[in-house]
Scaffold this active site. Sequence first.
Site, PDB file in Angstrom:
ATOM      1  N   GLU A  94       0.994   3.793   1.864  1.00  0.00           N
ATOM      2  CA  GLU A  94       1.505   4.150   3.191  1.00  0.00           C
ATOM      3  C   GLU A  94       2.686   3.262   3.580  1.00  0.00           C
ATOM      4  O   GLU A  94       3.671   3.753   4.150  1.00  0.00           O
ATOM      5  CB  GLU A  94       0.397   4.019   4.244  1.00  0.00           C
ATOM      6  CG  GLU A  94      -0.788   4.932   4.009  1.00  0.00           C
ATOM      7  CD  GLU A  94      -1.882   4.327   3.134  1.00  0.00           C
ATOM      8  OE1 GLU A  94      -3.020   4.823   3.206  1.00  0.00           O
ATOM      9  OE2 GLU A  94      -1.614   3.373   2.374  1.00  0.00           O
TER      10      GLU A  94
ATOM     11  N   HIS B 194       0.849  -1.187   0.000  1.00  0.00           N
ATOM     12  CA  HIS B 194       0.000   0.000   0.000  1.00  0.00           C
ATOM     13  C   HIS B 194       0.890   1.244   0.000  1.00  0.00           C
ATOM     14  O   HIS B 194       2.045   1.200   0.442  1.00  0.00           O
ATOM     15  CB  HIS B 194      -0.901   0.012   1.226  1.00  0.00           C
ATOM     16  CG  HIS B 194      -1.943  -1.053   1.210  1.00  0.00           C
ATOM     17  ND1 HIS B 194      -3.032  -1.034   2.051  1.00  0.00           N
ATOM     18  CD2 HIS B 194      -2.082  -2.179   0.451  1.00  0.00           C
ATOM     19  CE1 HIS B 194      -3.792  -2.081   1.819  1.00  0.00           C
ATOM     20  NE2 HIS B 194      -3.228  -2.805   0.860  1.00  0.00           N
TER      21      HIS B 194
ATOM     22  N   CYS C  83      -5.827   2.017   5.777  1.00  0.00           N
ATOM     23  CA  CYS C  83      -6.552   0.804   6.136  1.00  0.00           C
ATOM     24  C   CYS C  83      -6.004   0.262   7.456  1.00  0.00           C
ATOM     25  O   CYS C  83      -5.046   0.775   8.028  1.00  0.00           O
ATOM     26  CB  CYS C  83      -6.411  -0.243   5.024  1.00  0.00           C
ATOM     27  SG  CYS C  83      -4.773  -1.020   4.967  1.00  0.00           S
TER      28      CYS C  83
ATOM     29  N   CYS D 243      -2.257  -0.620   7.421  1.00  0.00           N
ATOM     30  CA  CYS D 243      -1.390   0.559   7.397  1.00  0.00           C
ATOM     31  C   CYS D 243      -1.393   1.284   8.734  1.00  0.00           C
ATOM     32  O   CYS D 243      -0.365   1.814   9.161  1.00  0.00           O
ATOM     33  CB  CYS D 243      -1.795   1.483   6.260  1.00  0.00           C
ATOM     34  SG  CYS D 243      -1.499   0.744   4.638  1.00  0.00           S
TER      35      CYS D 243
END
Length: 153
Positions: A60, A58, A88, A91
């Site tokens: 992040e 992701h 999410c 993360c």
Amino acid sequence: MSVTPSRAETDALDRVVAMACERYTGEGPVFTAAIVKDERMIALEHNEVATACDPSRHAEIVAMARASEALGGSDLSGATLIASMQPCEMCLAAMRWAGIDRLIFAMTQEEAPAFFQFPKLGIDDYARASDGAFDWVGGVQMDAVRHIYESAG
């Protein structure tokens, strides 16, 4: 708890939002994130899930990894995570493992719930569960990225 973004954080969010809008082609979700520490942006990255064939890449996570590389260690205490979408669950956990204590994001879970695997857990729940270990503000510049997440959800 809400935070007031600093000038460097606001500038980084501007770049995160601009990158998300530039990368959006009308298909698929686009996620972008940055790390700011000591009033300078250390990393500005995008989601690598598809290109790396890795569901954990992701934006992040990529930003935290690049910031850690740039700073020479995995402790990102005192840093701010800035994201085009509310991070999410994975993360948020990684953010806490890294010691990040500030979070600023554009699109919120309430406005784009399809991107969350545990929809009954909100950002307030995570902040409470961490005993207030991080401060956050969301919905900042949300209208600038709304078209990305409403169409991709």
